[in-house]
Design a protein around this motif. Sequence first.
Motif, PDB file in Angstrom:
ATOM      1  N   ALA A 119      -3.299   0.501  -5.929  1.00 39.46           N
ATOM      2  CA  ALA A 119      -3.783  -0.882  -5.843  1.00 39.46           C
ATOM      3  C   ALA A 119      -2.767  -1.840  -6.464  1.00 39.46           C
ATOM      4  CB  ALA A 119      -5.132  -1.002  -6.540  1.00 39.46           C
ATOM      5  N   ARG A 120      -2.227  -1.475  -7.604  1.00 36.80           N
ATOM      6  CA  ARG A 120      -1.226  -2.328  -8.230  1.00 36.80           C
ATOM      7  C   ARG A 120       0.039  -2.405  -7.383  1.00 36.80           C
ATOM      8  NH1 ARG A 120      -1.581  -0.546 -14.644  1.00 36.80           N
ATOM      9  NH2 ARG A 120      -3.472  -1.746 -15.123  1.00 36.80           N
ATOM     10  N   HIS A 123      -0.340  -4.806  -4.401  1.00 34.50           N
ATOM     11  CA  HIS A 123      -0.159  -6.226  -4.707  1.00 34.50           C
ATOM     12  C   HIS A 123       1.297  -6.536  -5.067  1.00 34.50           C
ATOM     13  CE1 HIS A 123      -4.353  -7.344  -4.417  1.00 34.50           C
ATOM     14  NE2 HIS A 123      -4.686  -6.307  -5.179  1.00 34.50           N
ATOM     15  N   TRP A 124       1.948  -5.639  -5.813  1.00 33.66           N
ATOM     16  CA  TRP A 124       3.360  -5.843  -6.149  1.00 33.66           C
ATOM     17  C   TRP A 124       4.204  -5.977  -4.894  1.00 33.66           C
ATOM     18  CZ3 TRP A 124       7.177  -2.469  -4.580  1.00 33.66           C
ATOM     19  CH2 TRP A 124       8.474  -2.789  -5.008  1.00 33.66           C
ATOM     20  N   ARG A 128       2.833 -10.070  -5.624  1.00 39.20           N
ATOM     21  CA  ARG A 128       1.793 -10.462  -6.578  1.00 39.20           C
ATOM     22  C   ARG A 128       1.749  -9.477  -7.751  1.00 39.20           C
ATOM     23  NH1 ARG A 128      -0.945 -10.917  -1.473  1.00 39.20           N
ATOM     24  NH2 ARG A 128      -2.034  -8.950  -1.891  1.00 39.20           N
ATOM     25  N   ARG A 131      -1.168  -9.142 -10.386  1.00 39.21           N
ATOM     26  CA  ARG A 131      -2.465  -8.501 -10.093  1.00 39.21           C
ATOM     27  C   ARG A 131      -2.431  -7.063 -10.599  1.00 39.21           C
ATOM     28  NH1 ARG A 131      -6.495 -10.359  -6.402  1.00 39.21           N
ATOM     29  NH2 ARG A 131      -6.034 -12.427  -5.551  1.00 39.21           N
ATOM     30  N   ARG A 132      -2.844  -6.880 -11.850  1.00 41.87           N
ATOM     31  CA  ARG A 132      -2.827  -5.570 -12.490  1.00 41.87           C
ATOM     32  C   ARG A 132      -4.202  -5.113 -12.951  1.00 41.87           C
ATOM     33  NH1 ARG A 132       1.227  -3.391 -15.046  1.00 41.87           N
ATOM     34  NH2 ARG A 132      -0.123  -3.004 -16.848  1.00 41.87           N
ATOM     35  N   ALA A 210      -6.447  -6.562  -9.532  1.00 36.21           N
ATOM     36  CA  ALA A 210      -5.960  -5.741  -8.426  1.00 36.21           C
ATOM     37  C   ALA A 210      -7.094  -5.076  -7.668  1.00 36.21           C
ATOM     38  CB  ALA A 210      -5.004  -4.668  -8.948  1.00 36.21           C
TER      39      ALA A 210
END
Length: 445
Positions: A119-120, A123-124, A128, A131-132, A210
């Motif tokens: 999930a992280r 977003h990375w 993004r 978003r962690r 995230a």
Amino acid sequence: MSPATTRLLEPHTALHLDTPPHVITEGSGITVRDEAGATFVDGVAGLWSVTLGYSEPRLVRAATEQMTRLPFYGSFNHRTNDVALALASDITDIAPIPMGKVFFGNSGSDANDSAIKFARYYHWAQGRPERRKVVSHSCGYHGTTLAAGSATGLPHIHHGFQLATDDFLSAHCPNPLHPASRGMSEAEQVDWLVEDFEDLLLEAGPDTVAAFISEPILGAGGLIIPPAGYFARVQEVLDRYGILFIADEVITGYGRTGSMFATTEFGLTPDIITTAKGLSSSYLPISATLVSERVSDVLAEGSRQIGTFGHGFTYSGHPVAAAVARETLAVLRERDIPGHVRGTAPRLGRALEKFRGADLVRDVRYHGLLGGVEFDPAQGGTEPGALGRAVLRAAEANGLLLRAMGDTVVFAPPLIITADEIDDLAERFTAAYHDVLASLRRQAA
């Protein structure tokens, strides 16, 4: 061997105990035998997980044949084994919603760790990196590794381990018996829970979150079945803020609820699904993290940016574990184990329903071949958890192994259990209940 010389560091155990552990040496069907020769009905399938019962010949044969053919080959650096590839196809074929890729690990904990990392990374890869954060329930259980343990909402998982919890947010447990929702209708409770959930996101900053991770039925937190409509409303909030949804089906996956996945029954549309336990009937360690095509495409784009995907384990897609998992899925389909669960689960529900309103009992909950009887320490005049422990001891004395989360005693027998075996399990539990009740009455006399 005395307790002082036992070398095993026992998981999820009070390490200061001065008694030897209960040692199980054999298993067949729904029963196990200990080193003293006593036989027990296993009412919790090991750890909610021996779905096809003990000593299933087809699984033993699958392991033996694969061990002879190819005992190990890993899956690093664009080289893998044929069994892992086949199992990934098997799982996507039966997935409750379309899925793009499957990642293999060794346990439910590492499946959830992987899902959080994915999930992280998702977003990375889209620019993004802020978003962690991960949202989970205050009564949720997702494992004990660093990330999965941080997402777990049970205090004893955190105490002493200095988990990195800054990026982990805790939402209210969606328990119909939650004190704050006393007097509310089911619809009113859903309104309250979802409003509180969204307030939590707004306070944290939704653009820093995230993913949200939840079990469809919250197992180790006390067999909590969220109120109807809860997940649909939560998913609307997640979609509004672009937050991924991870469905933790480590306990509920592969037939436990009467469907291959509880995602189907609860109308969930997760981006990632984590599974383990029933994937191999726990005969060998294996987990599977199912990733939607939308997410897997972004993971591939992130890999393109840096030249690789830096995540995996030596035993990811271990061929022997994968062979046993493939055979487990074949048995589940050929014998229609989910259909068998749908046929037998009402019998367990009726047996537990008899305890509703009984002395010492606060609540009764069940869904599929999952059940829980919650005892009330206020009625028993005991400290929290004491009634649960007393019932476990009495059940063991009556030849039945169960598990307690505080004062909630849970049932999760092997999925192959028959109607007659459910009746036997219920009789043993009833005897244990009456033994505890009689003991308390003697103490009060």
